[in-house]
Design an enzyme around this catalytic site. Structure first.
Site, PDB file in Angstrom:
ATOM      1  CB  CYS A  57      -3.690   8.829   0.908  1.00 39.06           C
ATOM      2  SG  CYS A  57      -5.372   8.747   1.511  1.00 39.06           S
ATOM      3  CE  LYS A  89      -2.978   3.136   0.410  1.00 41.24           C
ATOM      4  NZ  LYS A  89      -4.171   3.343   1.140  1.00 41.24           N
TER       5      LYS A  89
END
Ligand code: SAJ
Length: 415
Positions: free
Chosen positions: A262, A208
């Protein structure tokens, strides 16, 4: 089956609502009583396409309920923030979630961490749960079959398209043991149409982070090109458009910087864990973080020019505060940072237009020289127009209204 989703933010709430819309009973947990109250009324506290209708209908049917304290359930999905503070990842919300969930765990439970996390966080979560519940067997090294399975399945959804991507995206599923991975895959297969790809837990964590660092580096490339183009007097938007006609070139769009919770954060987790090796990743972060300063210098130069021509208080229209188009999220937003800095100058009037917010954020409110208004009004009242976010609404802006304005178009909308 009762699913408990811990953290009802940009990821947790859409996940909870989507699961409920598939007929599962879902208990959402959030420490903020106002969030819980809002959801239990069938309303939402964030902007996300189609989320309002699905929360309204699932709460109405009694499938989705929100609480401030966890209750026993079959599956726990943890989706809490993992910010980066003072050069280090902050996983205190994950730890807090562990302390909340631990006491209600039962044998047969599955605990999934969806929050984007530094490598090692899921193992740490599992150790915390094991400390809290010595009566249960957890999947720690050499522990055999576990009573409670623990896995990491990082969320990968794009804000603005979350409900679709929760279902359609492939998932990387890293259990602490094979038993955990299998159980977690079986859970995601209940609603996920994408492939569920097994991995080790650390692989899932780094995967990720690598995905977001990849995007950050690519945006940094576009941003660096915009600096080079400025120096050479070349239109960067046209350059990108032409270069992308090459069959193997796909340059992203330059902008005022990279924001959001993010991409502006996660690459730092990699840098923090391998500072000597993560040279490109760190530089990309630095290039992207330097962009708001570049935009501010351009706006300041126009303001100085207007002042030297006799304007007492030049007006600056700041179009957009969100971190990207068509969302209300202002976390780590370069547009917000730019507007805040302009407000701090104090010698210009600031007209802010943000169609996704009802009022100015605290950092901008209560100042006489900063007002929130519509985009057309902001443009009419300002001499300098800074387009900071390419919201859909701004596409409607009449080009004629920009005549004689100093334009700082950070998104290439009018270039
Ligand atoms: N941006 C540019 N130029 C571009 C694309 C984006 O300047 O060409 C800027 C945006 O304006 C924004 C920032 O980058 O400020 C990030 O926007 P984004 O749309 O690239 O990504 P996020 O942060 O909304 O979502 C990302 C996604 N990750 C990847 O695409 C690899 C999403 O799939 C993740 O789930 C999400 O991060 C997350 O939660 O980690």
């Amino acid at each position: 089956m009762l699913i408990s989703v811990v953290g009802l933010g940009y990821i947790g709430l859409p996940t909870a609502a989507l699961l409920a819309s598939r007929g599962m009973r879902v208990l959402g947990v959030d420490i903020n009583p106002r969030v819980v109250e809002t959801i239990n009324k069938g309303l939402i506290h964030i902007v996300e396409a189609d989320l309002d209708a699905i929360v309204y209908s699932t709460v109405g049917k009694g499938l989705l309920r929100a609480v401030t304290k966890p209750e026993p359930a079959d599956v726990f999905v943890i989706a809490v923030p993992t910010p980066f503070h003072d050069g280090a990842p902050d996983i205190s919300h994950v730890e807090q979630a562990a302390r909340m969930v631990g006491p209600v765990l039962r044998a047969g439970n599955l605990v999934i961490l969806e929050s984007t996390s530094p490598v090692g966080t899921t193992e740490h979560l599992c150790s915390l749960l094991a400390e809290l519940r010595p009566d249960l067997k957890f999947p720690l090294a050499g522990n055999g079959e576990a009573d409670v399975c623990v896995a990491h399945c990082p969320e990968r959804v794009l804000p603005g398209n979350v409900l679709r991507e929760i279902v359609k995206n492939d998932r990387i599923i890293g259990g602490l043991t094979e038993q955990c991975t299998k159980r977690a895959i079986a859970f995601y297969q209940l609603f996920c149409e994408g492939e569920c790809l097994p991995a080790s837990v650390r692989m899932a964590e780094l995967c990720k982070l690598a995905e977001n660092a990849f995007r950050d580096i690519n945006i940094a490339f576009a941003n660096e090109l915009s600096l080079i183009c400025d120096r050479l007097g070349i239109n960067v938007w046209e350059l990108v458009r032409l270069a992308n006609h090459h069959p193997r070139v796909n340059i992203l769009q330059p902008g005022p910087g990279v924001g959001g919770h993010c991409i502006a954060v996660d690459p730092w987790f990699i840098v923090a864990s391998a500072p000597e090796q993560a040279r490109l990743i760190r530089t990309a972060r630095e290039v992207n973080d330097s962009k708001p300063g570049v935009v501010l210098r351009e706006i300041r130069a126009y303001a100085n020019e207007l002042k030297s021509n006799g304007a007492l208080r030049p007006g600056i229209a700041c179009l957009g505060l969100a971190f990207k188009a068509d969302v209300d999220d202002i976390r780590e937003s370069p547009a917000l940072a730019i507007s805040e800095e302009i407000a701090r100058w104090g010698d210009c009037d600031v007209f802010v237009a943000e169609p996704h917010l009802k009022r100015l954020p605290d950092s901008l409110s209560g100042k006489n020289h900063v007002v929130m208004t519509s985009a057309p009004d902001a443009i009419a009242r300002a001499e300098i127009v800074a387009l900071l976010v390419n919201h859909r609404q701004f596409l409607q802006i009449e080009r004629a209204s920009l005549t004689n304005k100093k334009i700082v178009d950070t998104r290439g909308l009018w270039s």
